[in-house]
Scaffold this active site. Structure first.
Site, PDB file in Angstrom:
ATOM      1  N   TYR A   1      74.005  13.117  96.930  1.00  0.00           N
ATOM      2  CA  TYR A   1      74.789  12.174  96.146  1.00  0.00           C
ATOM      3  C   TYR A   1      74.975  10.870  96.911  1.00  0.00           C
ATOM      4  CZ  TYR A   1      76.276  16.010  93.052  1.00  0.00           C
ATOM      5  OH  TYR A   1      76.312  17.052  92.163  1.00  0.00           O
TER       6      TYR A   1
ATOM      7  N   HIS B   1      76.053  16.723  86.063  1.00  0.00           N
ATOM      8  CA  HIS B   1      77.420  16.772  85.566  1.00  0.00           C
ATOM      9  C   HIS B   1      77.536  15.920  84.300  1.00  0.00           C
ATOM     10  CE1 HIS B   1      79.097  18.502  89.340  1.00  0.00           C
ATOM     11  NE2 HIS B   1      78.091  17.844  89.894  1.00  0.00           N
TER      12      HIS B   1
ATOM     13  N   TYR C   1      71.032  21.519  96.807  1.00  0.00           N
ATOM     14  CA  TYR C   1      71.634  21.119  98.075  1.00  0.00           C
ATOM     15  C   TYR C   1      72.548  22.221  98.597  1.00  0.00           C
ATOM     16  CZ  TYR C   1      75.516  19.734  94.970  1.00  0.00           C
ATOM     17  OH  TYR C   1      76.515  19.707  94.031  1.00  0.00           O
TER      18      TYR C   1
ATOM     19  N   ARG D   1      73.464  24.972  95.873  1.00  0.00           N
ATOM     20  CA  ARG D   1      73.709  24.718  94.458  1.00  0.00           C
ATOM     21  C   ARG D   1      72.386  24.562  93.728  1.00  0.00           C
ATOM     22  NH1 ARG D   1      77.524  22.821  91.448  1.00  0.00           N
ATOM     23  NH2 ARG D   1      76.617  24.501  90.251  1.00  0.00           N
TER      24      ARG D   1
ATOM     25  N   HIS E   1      71.419  20.503  88.998  1.00  0.00           N
ATOM     26  CA  HIS E   1      72.342  20.379  87.874  1.00  0.00           C
ATOM     27  C   HIS E   1      72.708  18.915  87.669  1.00  0.00           C
ATOM     28  CE1 HIS E   1      74.947  20.647  91.423  1.00  0.00           C
ATOM     29  NE2 HIS E   1      75.817  19.929  90.738  1.00  0.00           N
TER      30      HIS E   1
END
Length: 251
Positions: free
Chosen positions: A116, A170, A155, A165, A168
């Site tokens: 991110y 959000h 990640y 994870r 995905h």
């Protein structure tokens, strides 16, 4: 959220009342496998707040809130981001199956390397100078939305030994009232990490859990440019899309 009965507010004004969610379709606030919920889950029962006029008269989210390229995360910089381009599209419906038109849909995600653009994300995966990982769009009159982005990477997240994870995206969106905000995650089909992920698996109903997985849509691909995935979202009701456990507490 769907209309149920009509009750009277303080001045005799009729207000629609909304049916409550099927709580079994959503993850519990305390999911011990997802360790951070142990610290932040409420320890007291929720307090009921009566519905007032303000809950059904907003938000007012119009086209003036959008930039020309907010829907296309691959064209927000001078250069192109790294990774596999994808189209993510779908419809937003209420609990009665009706399209939710002109509602704001926002997304945020990691880049193709699984990182991110956020100060707290410091794991050694490369940042992409041409990818911010955020976008927004309004649904059309039929409740349809569409984004162009890159497929996010997996990640690590230190929840347990060797925890990763799954890929995905959000989502945050509003329905027909201020109290109809839904925050959820979209996963990709055939991801081997999905079955190992405590956040996804905290949705106990297998059918509801599957509603968070997008469908590969070959008909919507852009030839020689981008693959496509369809992700329909239902706001409340029996077929409602599950809420995100922890509301982005994973990063």
């Amino acid at each position: 959220m769907t209309h149920d009965t009509v009750h009277q507010a303080g001045g005799g004004l009729p207000l629609p009342r909304y049916r409550r969610d099927d709580v079994d379709a959503h993850p519990p606030l305390l999911s011990p496998g997802y360790r951070s919920t142990v610290a932040r889950a409420p320890r007291r029962p929720p307090t009921h707040l009566p519905q007032r006029l303000t809950e059904i008269t907003g938000p007012l989210l119009g086209a003036g809130r959008l930039g020309d390229l907010d829907h296309d995360l691959t064209r927000q910089h001078d250069g192109e981001p790294q990774g596999q381009r994808i189209v993510v599209h779908g419809r937003v419906r209420d609990g009665d199956g009706r399209p939710v038109a002109h509602t704001l849909v926002e997304i945020w995600q990691a880049n193709a390397a699984g990182r991110y653009r956020h100060a707290s994300d410091t794991w050694p995966a490369p940042l992409d100078p041409h990818f911010d990982g955020v976008g927004r769009a309004l649904t059309d009159e039929h409740g349809r939305y569409r984004f162009v982005t890159v497929r996010p990477g997996a990640y690590p997240w230190r929840n347990h030994d060797n925890a990763w994870r799954p890929a995905h995206i959000h989502f945050s969106l509003f329905g027909r009232a201020f109290t109809q905000r839904l925050v959820t995650q979209m996963y990709f089909p055939d991801d081997p990490l999905f079955a190992l992920d405590p956040i996804a698996q905290s949705v106990r109903d297998p059918a509801a859990r599957q509603r968070m997985v997008a469908r590969y849509d070959h008909a919507a691909t852009m030839p020689e440019w981008a693959l496509a995935y369809e992700f329909d979202i239902v706001l409340r009701g029996r077929e409602g899309t599950p809420f995100e456990d922890g509301a982005d507490g994973d990063g």
